[in-house]
Design a protein around this motif. Structure first.
Motif, PDB file in Angstrom:
ATOM      1  N   HIS A   1      38.652  53.829  45.359  1.00 49.70           N
ATOM      2  CA  HIS A   1      39.005  52.572  44.697  1.00 49.70           C
ATOM      3  C   HIS A   1      39.300  51.446  45.689  1.00 49.70           C
ATOM      4  O   HIS A   1      39.737  50.365  45.287  1.00 49.70           O
ATOM      5  CB  HIS A   1      40.213  52.790  43.778  1.00 49.70           C
ATOM      6  CG  HIS A   1      39.946  53.781  42.704  1.00 49.70           C
ATOM      7  ND1 HIS A   1      40.442  55.068  42.748  1.00 49.70           N
ATOM      8  CD2 HIS A   1      39.203  53.700  41.580  1.00 49.70           C
ATOM      9  CE1 HIS A   1      40.024  55.722  41.684  1.00 49.70           C
ATOM     10  NE2 HIS A   1      39.268  54.925  40.962  1.00 49.70           N
ATOM     11  N   SER A   2      39.043  51.685  46.960  1.00 42.76           N
ATOM     12  CA  SER A   2      39.362  50.673  47.983  1.00 42.76           C
ATOM     13  C   SER A   2      38.644  49.353  47.750  1.00 42.76           C
ATOM     14  O   SER A   2      39.242  48.279  47.880  1.00 42.76           O
ATOM     15  CB  SER A   2      39.031  51.207  49.378  1.00 42.76           C
ATOM     16  OG  SER A   2      39.878  52.278  49.697  1.00 42.76           O
ATOM     17  N   ALA A   3      37.361  49.400  47.420  1.00 43.60           N
ATOM     18  CA  ALA A   3      36.607  48.167  47.198  1.00 43.60           C
ATOM     19  C   ALA A   3      37.132  47.418  45.969  1.00 43.60           C
ATOM     20  O   ALA A   3      37.237  46.185  45.986  1.00 43.60           O
ATOM     21  CB  ALA A   3      35.120  48.472  47.046  1.00 43.60           C
ATOM     22  N   LEU A   4      37.464  48.147  44.915  1.00 40.20           N
ATOM     23  CA  LEU A   4      38.027  47.530  43.710  1.00 40.20           C
ATOM     24  C   LEU A   4      39.372  46.882  44.037  1.00 40.20           C
ATOM     25  O   LEU A   4      39.635  45.738  43.664  1.00 40.20           O
ATOM     26  CB  LEU A   4      38.194  48.591  42.619  1.00 40.20           C
ATOM     27  CG  LEU A   4      38.833  48.155  41.307  1.00 40.20           C
ATOM     28  CD1 LEU A   4      38.023  47.065  40.624  1.00 40.20           C
ATOM     29  CD2 LEU A   4      39.005  49.371  40.385  1.00 40.20           C
ATOM     30  N   ARG A   5      40.215  47.600  44.729  1.00 38.90           N
ATOM     31  CA  ARG A   5      41.524  47.087  45.143  1.00 38.90           C
ATOM     32  C   ARG A   5      41.359  45.809  45.969  1.00 38.90           C
ATOM     33  O   ARG A   5      42.037  44.809  45.742  1.00 38.90           O
ATOM     34  CB  ARG A   5      42.250  48.156  45.944  1.00 38.90           C
ATOM     35  CG  ARG A   5      43.605  47.741  46.422  1.00 38.90           C
ATOM     36  CD  ARG A   5      44.225  48.799  47.284  1.00 38.90           C
ATOM     37  NE  ARG A   5      44.077  50.109  46.666  1.00 38.90           N
ATOM     38  CZ  ARG A   5      44.599  51.216  47.117  1.00 38.90           C
ATOM     39  NH1 ARG A   5      45.312  51.208  48.213  1.00 38.90           N
ATOM     40  NH2 ARG A   5      44.422  52.357  46.512  1.00 38.90           N
ATOM     41  N   GLN A   6      40.449  45.839  46.927  1.00 40.14           N
ATOM     42  CA  GLN A   6      40.211  44.679  47.790  1.00 40.14           C
ATOM     43  C   GLN A   6      39.692  43.490  46.981  1.00 40.14           C
ATOM     44  O   GLN A   6      40.131  42.354  47.182  1.00 40.14           O
ATOM     45  CB  GLN A   6      39.215  45.043  48.891  1.00 40.14           C
ATOM     46  CG  GLN A   6      38.948  43.918  49.868  1.00 40.14           C
ATOM     47  CD  GLN A   6      40.160  43.560  50.702  1.00 40.14           C
ATOM     48  OE1 GLN A   6      41.002  44.414  50.994  1.00 40.14           O
ATOM     49  NE2 GLN A   6      40.271  42.310  51.074  1.00 40.14           N
ATOM     50  N   ALA A   7      38.787  43.743  46.056  1.00 42.60           N
ATOM     51  CA  ALA A   7      38.222  42.655  45.245  1.00 42.60           C
ATOM     52  C   ALA A   7      39.296  41.994  44.385  1.00 42.60           C
ATOM     53  O   ALA A   7      39.330  40.760  44.273  1.00 42.60           O
ATOM     54  CB  ALA A   7      37.090  43.195  44.373  1.00 42.60           C
ATOM     55  N   ILE A   8      40.169  42.773  43.774  1.00 42.90           N
ATOM     56  CA  ILE A   8      41.238  42.196  42.951  1.00 42.90           C
ATOM     57  C   ILE A   8      42.205  41.410  43.830  1.00 42.90           C
ATOM     58  O   ILE A   8      42.615  40.293  43.473  1.00 42.90           O
ATOM     59  CB  ILE A   8      41.961  43.286  42.135  1.00 42.90           C
ATOM     60  CG1 ILE A   8      41.006  43.912  41.122  1.00 42.90           C
ATOM     61  CG2 ILE A   8      43.187  42.696  41.422  1.00 42.90           C
ATOM     62  CD1 ILE A   8      41.541  45.161  40.432  1.00 42.90           C
ATOM     63  N   SER A   9      42.551  41.941  44.975  1.00 40.88           N
ATOM     64  CA  SER A   9      43.444  41.246  45.900  1.00 40.88           C
ATOM     65  C   SER A   9      42.845  39.910  46.347  1.00 40.88           C
ATOM     66  O   SER A   9      43.532  38.878  46.359  1.00 40.88           O
ATOM     67  CB  SER A   9      43.726  42.136  47.115  1.00 40.88           C
ATOM     68  OG  SER A   9      44.628  41.517  47.974  1.00 40.88           O
ATOM     69  N   GLU A  10      41.566  39.905  46.673  1.00 43.44           N
ATOM     70  CA  GLU A  10      40.896  38.664  47.085  1.00 43.44           C
ATOM     71  C   GLU A  10      40.832  37.664  45.935  1.00 43.44           C
ATOM     72  O   GLU A  10      40.993  36.455  46.150  1.00 43.44           O
ATOM     73  CB  GLU A  10      39.499  38.971  47.613  1.00 43.44           C
ATOM     74  CG  GLU A  10      39.520  39.666  48.960  1.00 43.44           C
ATOM     75  CD  GLU A  10      38.155  40.151  49.411  1.00 43.44           C
ATOM     76  OE1 GLU A  10      37.142  39.963  48.686  1.00 43.44           O
ATOM     77  OE2 GLU A  10      38.089  40.748  50.517  1.00 43.44           O
ATOM     78  N   GLU A  11      40.611  38.154  44.733  1.00 45.10           N
ATOM     79  CA  GLU A  11      40.564  37.251  43.573  1.00 45.10           C
ATOM     80  C   GLU A  11      41.940  36.644  43.306  1.00 45.10           C
ATOM     81  O   GLU A  11      42.055  35.474  42.952  1.00 45.10           O
ATOM     82  CB  GLU A  11      40.036  37.980  42.336  1.00 45.10           C
ATOM     83  CG  GLU A  11      39.638  37.062  41.216  1.00 45.10           C
ATOM     84  CD  GLU A  11      38.553  36.062  41.596  1.00 45.10           C
ATOM     85  OE1 GLU A  11      38.659  34.886  41.162  1.00 45.10           O
ATOM     86  OE2 GLU A  11      37.596  36.427  42.301  1.00 45.10           O
TER      87      GLU A  11
END
Length: 139
Positions: A121-131
């Motif tokens: 889930h690292s990419a999902l976590r990173q995408a939400i954080s960036e958003e």
């Protein structure tokens, strides 16, 4: 933790059977209800909930064409401190629960190791954080 917000902490959920599930935790565990907060802090918490919900919506919509909507919930029936759940909902959900509250999912979904938060889930976590960061920037 995804990010510190004005009135709380944006967290990705420990279970991801609905990818993108997040929780907003109040920054003071002694606060049990939204109404315990002074008006300005109450507004900050609700604004953070809206911001996290929008971030999850944008990310989930871009990653999955069957994304339907976001459910925002402040419950407090199990954990006494103020927190909010942000649940993405999808068209691929089982028919018997797709139109029901997430809490009616079978217990097995909540404990199945395949849905546990992990490195996948690292990419999902990173995408939400960036958003979340983008949404904090002035438009």
């Amino acid at each position: 933790m995804l990010r510190r917000l004005t009135g709380g902490f944006a967290m990705i959920g420990e279970v991801q059977f609905l990818p993108g599930y997040c929780v907003l935790l109040i920054d003071d565990p002694a606060v049990h209800r939204l109404s315990d907060l002074p008006r300005a802090k109450r507004s900050a918490f609700l604004t953070d909930m809206d911001r996290l919900g929008e971030a999850v919506e944008r990310v989930c919509r871009s990653r999955d064409s069957t994304f339907r909507r976001i459910n925002l919930e402040i419950l407090g029936n199990t954990e006494p401190y103020l927190h909010a759940h942000i649940w993405p909902r999808y068209d691929w959900e089982p028919e018997e629960v797709v139109h029901m509250p997430v809490w009616l999912y079978p217990r097995a979904r909540w404990t199945d190791p395949q849905y546990a938060l992990g490195p996948q889930h690292s990419a999902l976590r990173q995408a939400i954080s960036e958003e979340l960061e983008r949404l904090a920037s002035p438009e």
